[in-house]
Design an enzyme around this catalytic site. Structure first.
Site, PDB file in Angstrom:
ATOM      1  N   ASN A  11       1.205  -0.976  -0.020  1.00 26.25           N
ATOM      2  CA  ASN A  11       0.421  -0.565   0.130  1.00 26.25           C
ATOM      3  C   ASN A  11       0.972   1.611   0.026  1.00 26.25           C
ATOM      4  O   ASN A  11       1.734   1.500   1.092  1.00 26.25           O
ATOM      5  CB  ASN A  11      -0.615  -0.364   1.317  1.00 26.25           C
ATOM      6  CG  ASN A  11      -1.403   1.130   1.203  1.00 26.25           C
ATOM      7  OD1 ASN A  11      -1.553   2.230   1.163  1.00 26.25           O
ATOM      8  ND2 ASN A  11      -2.276   1.117   2.541  1.00 26.25           N
ATOM      9  N   TRP A  12       1.250   1.712  -1.049  1.00 24.65           N
ATOM     10  CA  TRP A  12       2.360   2.591  -0.776  1.00 24.65           C
ATOM     11  C   TRP A  12       1.073   4.233  -0.680  1.00 24.65           C
ATOM     12  O   TRP A  12       1.890   5.259  -0.724  1.00 24.65           O
ATOM     13  CB  TRP A  12       2.290   3.438  -2.527  1.00 24.65           C
ATOM     14  CG  TRP A  12       3.195   1.663  -3.628  1.00 24.65           C
ATOM     15  CD1 TRP A  12       3.177   0.521  -2.716  1.00 24.65           C
ATOM     16  CD2 TRP A  12       4.014   2.017  -4.795  1.00 24.65           C
ATOM     17  NE1 TRP A  12       3.902  -0.551  -4.015  1.00 24.65           N
ATOM     18  CE2 TRP A  12       4.397   0.753  -4.833  1.00 24.65           C
ATOM     19  CE3 TRP A  12       3.677   2.852  -5.437  1.00 24.65           C
ATOM     20  CZ2 TRP A  12       4.698   0.244  -5.923  1.00 24.65           C
ATOM     21  CZ3 TRP A  12       4.145   1.900  -6.845  1.00 24.65           C
ATOM     22  CH2 TRP A  12       4.859   1.354  -7.177  1.00 24.65           C
ATOM     23  N   LYS A  13       0.244   4.009  -0.657  1.00 25.87           N
ATOM     24  CA  LYS A  13      -0.625   5.660  -0.001  1.00 25.87           C
ATOM     25  C   LYS A  13       0.105   6.539  -0.948  1.00 25.87           C
ATOM     26  O   LYS A  13      -0.320   6.290  -1.870  1.00 25.87           O
ATOM     27  CB  LYS A  13       0.162   5.582   1.161  1.00 25.87           C
ATOM     28  CG  LYS A  13      -0.273   4.505   2.611  1.00 25.87           C
ATOM     29  CD  LYS A  13      -0.633   4.704   3.888  1.00 25.87           C
ATOM     30  CE  LYS A  13      -0.228   3.446   4.673  1.00 25.87           C
ATOM     31  NZ  LYS A  13      -0.371   3.514   6.084  1.00 25.87           N
ATOM     32  N   HIS A  97      -9.677   1.851   4.038  1.00 23.68           N
ATOM     33  CA  HIS A  97      -8.302   1.605   5.104  1.00 23.68           C
ATOM     34  C   HIS A  97      -8.592   2.421   6.509  1.00 23.68           C
ATOM     35  O   HIS A  97      -9.311   3.710   5.691  1.00 23.68           O
ATOM     36  CB  HIS A  97      -6.858   2.142   4.058  1.00 23.68           C
ATOM     37  CG  HIS A  97      -5.733   2.145   5.062  1.00 23.68           C
ATOM     38  ND1 HIS A  97      -5.225   2.949   5.528  1.00 23.68           N
ATOM     39  CD2 HIS A  97      -4.565   1.592   5.158  1.00 23.68           C
ATOM     40  CE1 HIS A  97      -4.004   3.057   6.536  1.00 23.68           C
ATOM     41  NE2 HIS A  97      -3.658   2.007   5.698  1.00 23.68           N
ATOM     42  N   GLU A  99      -7.107   5.241   7.932  1.00 24.39           N
ATOM     43  CA  GLU A  99      -6.901   6.791   7.068  1.00 24.39           C
ATOM     44  C   GLU A  99      -7.849   6.968   6.422  1.00 24.39           C
ATOM     45  O   GLU A  99      -8.135   8.464   6.363  1.00 24.39           O
ATOM     46  CB  GLU A  99      -5.329   6.885   5.951  1.00 24.39           C
ATOM     47  CG  GLU A  99      -4.422   6.638   7.276  1.00 24.39           C
ATOM     48  CD  GLU A  99      -2.945   6.053   6.318  1.00 24.39           C
ATOM     49  OE1 GLU A  99      -2.807   5.671   5.182  1.00 24.39           O
ATOM     50  OE2 GLU A  99      -2.068   5.438   7.219  1.00 24.39           O
ATOM     51  N   GLU A 169      -5.824  -4.239  10.414  1.00 21.81           N
ATOM     52  CA  GLU A 169      -4.761  -3.436  10.276  1.00 21.81           C
ATOM     53  C   GLU A 169      -5.220  -3.081  11.776  1.00 21.81           C
ATOM     54  O   GLU A 169      -6.337  -1.761  11.946  1.00 21.81           O
ATOM     55  CB  GLU A 169      -5.018  -2.405   9.609  1.00 21.81           C
ATOM     56  CG  GLU A 169      -3.967  -2.847   8.164  1.00 21.81           C
ATOM     57  CD  GLU A 169      -3.699  -2.028   7.548  1.00 21.81           C
ATOM     58  OE1 GLU A 169      -2.062  -2.238   6.431  1.00 21.81           O
ATOM     59  OE2 GLU A 169      -4.505  -0.954   7.118  1.00 21.81           O
ATOM     60  N   GLY A 175       2.206   2.752  10.847  1.00 19.41           N
ATOM     61  CA  GLY A 175       3.117   3.598  11.028  1.00 19.41           C
ATOM     62  C   GLY A 175       3.744   3.511  12.023  1.00 19.41           C
ATOM     63  O   GLY A 175       4.535   5.206  12.359  1.00 19.41           O
ATOM     64  N   SER A 214       2.529  -1.958  10.419  1.00 14.89           N
ATOM     65  CA  SER A 214       4.737  -2.086  10.421  1.00 14.89           C
ATOM     66  C   SER A 214       5.169  -3.328  10.386  1.00 14.89           C
ATOM     67  O   SER A 214       5.540  -3.277  10.878  1.00 14.89           O
ATOM     68  CB  SER A 214       4.595  -1.511  12.382  1.00 14.89           C
ATOM     69  OG  SER A 214       3.885  -0.757  12.287  1.00 14.89           O
ATOM     70  N   GLY A 235       2.888  -1.050   4.338  1.00 11.49           N
ATOM     71  CA  GLY A 235       3.037   0.662   4.269  1.00 11.49           C
ATOM     72  C   GLY A 235       4.380   0.555   3.712  1.00 11.49           C
ATOM     73  O   GLY A 235       4.875   0.580   3.067  1.00 11.49           O
ATOM     74  N   GLY A 236       4.434   1.085   4.861  1.00 10.67           N
ATOM     75  CA  GLY A 236       6.642   2.023   4.920  1.00 10.67           C
ATOM     76  C   GLY A 236       7.334   0.997   4.195  1.00 10.67           C
ATOM     77  O   GLY A 236       7.284   1.209   2.431  1.00 10.67           O
TER      78      GLY A 236
END
Ligand code: PGA
Length: 265
Positions: A11-13, A97, A99, A169, A175, A214, A235-236
């Site tokens: 998930n590159w956001k 998501h 976010e 999640e 994150g 994470s 993500g990261g």
């Protein structure tokens, strides 16, 4: 029952331009070198989808988006349809998501509408659920996740479930570098599995449940060893080829031979 084929999804956001996405996809494709033990999906931002698709062409890496609207076309400024995603080369879409729930007010009912529209269009929805820190500390994790799963998947059939992924999640782990322990994650994944089986019967066992929050090369192995963790939504660590490919290698080492096709389940 054999565990499902592992899915590692990035998930590159709101990161990467088209050119950057193209370069990262090329590195991922080169690094995967035809492996097919693990399914791999990347979800760039809308403006990078087409360049990512061209870099992924001919590979087994699936392209996904990070959101979609429920209407086919029309006066919906700033929105994007399933048809547009399909035309850009997408086969999957992340929905709900945390976010989007937190910053854009998405509710279970709205995410549910999107999920139904996505499966109908032939896109694999990756439906996200997860509790906040306050909810976990209040002992409400399973209650919250149950409400989210039943609310977002309402009206889906066992047939739709063949083309569905759920991602657990915990919001406090996204994150933050704070990862759920494998036992904490497994407890929630098992509860989600039970809900899926209740709704879809045996097909519920085939729905992949990803862990997200994470997940990194140094904690992925133990998480992926859990019986109901079928992969990761990353993500990261998905923003660099090295860490993303390391995660795929760890997943591959689990040697699980599931029965999913390369693109969906
Ligand atoms: P993270 O993000 O891996 O950076 O915690 C996961 C996600 O939000 O999907």
């Amino acid at each position: 029952m054999a565990k499902n084929k592992i899915l590692i999804a990035g998930n590159w956001k709101m990161n990467k331009t088209g050119a950057e996405a193209k370069a990262l996809c090329a590195e991922i494709v080169a690094g995967l070198a035809g492996q097919d033990k693990v399914d791999v999906t990347v979800c760039p931002t809308f403006t990078a989808l087409e360049s990512a698709a061209s870099a992924l062409a001919g590979s087994k890496v699936v392209l996904g988006a990070q959101n979609v609207y429920v209407k086919a076309d029309g006066a919906y400024t700033g929105e994007i349809s399933t048809g547009m995603l399909l035309a850009a080369g997408c086969k999957a879409v992340i929905l709900g998501h945390s976010e989007r729930r937190q910053y854009f007010g998405e509710t279970d009912a709205f995410i549910n509408e999107k999920a139904l529209v996505a499966v109908k269009a032939g896109l694999t929805p990756i439906v996200c659920v997860g509790e906040t820190l306050a909810e976990r500390e209040a002992g409400k994790t399973l209650e919250v996740v149950t409400t989210q799963v039943t609310g977002t998947l309402k009206g889906m059939t066992a047939d739709d479930a063949k083309n569905l992924v759920v991602a657990y999640e915990p919001v406090w782990a996204i994150g933050t570098g704070k990862v759920a322990t494998p036992a904490m994650a497994q407890e929630v994944h098992a509860a989600i599995r039970a809900l899926l089986v209740k709704q879809f019967g045996a097909a519920g066992n085939g729905v992949r449940i990803l862990y997200g929050g994470s997940m990194k090369p140094d904690n992925a192995s133990e998480l992926l060893d859990q019986p109901d963790i079928d992969g990761g939504l990353i993500g990261g660590a998905s923003l660099k080829a090295k860490s993303f490919l390391e995660l795929v290698t760890i997943a591959q080492s689990k040697g699980i031979s599931g029965h999913h096709c390369c693109c969906c389940r």
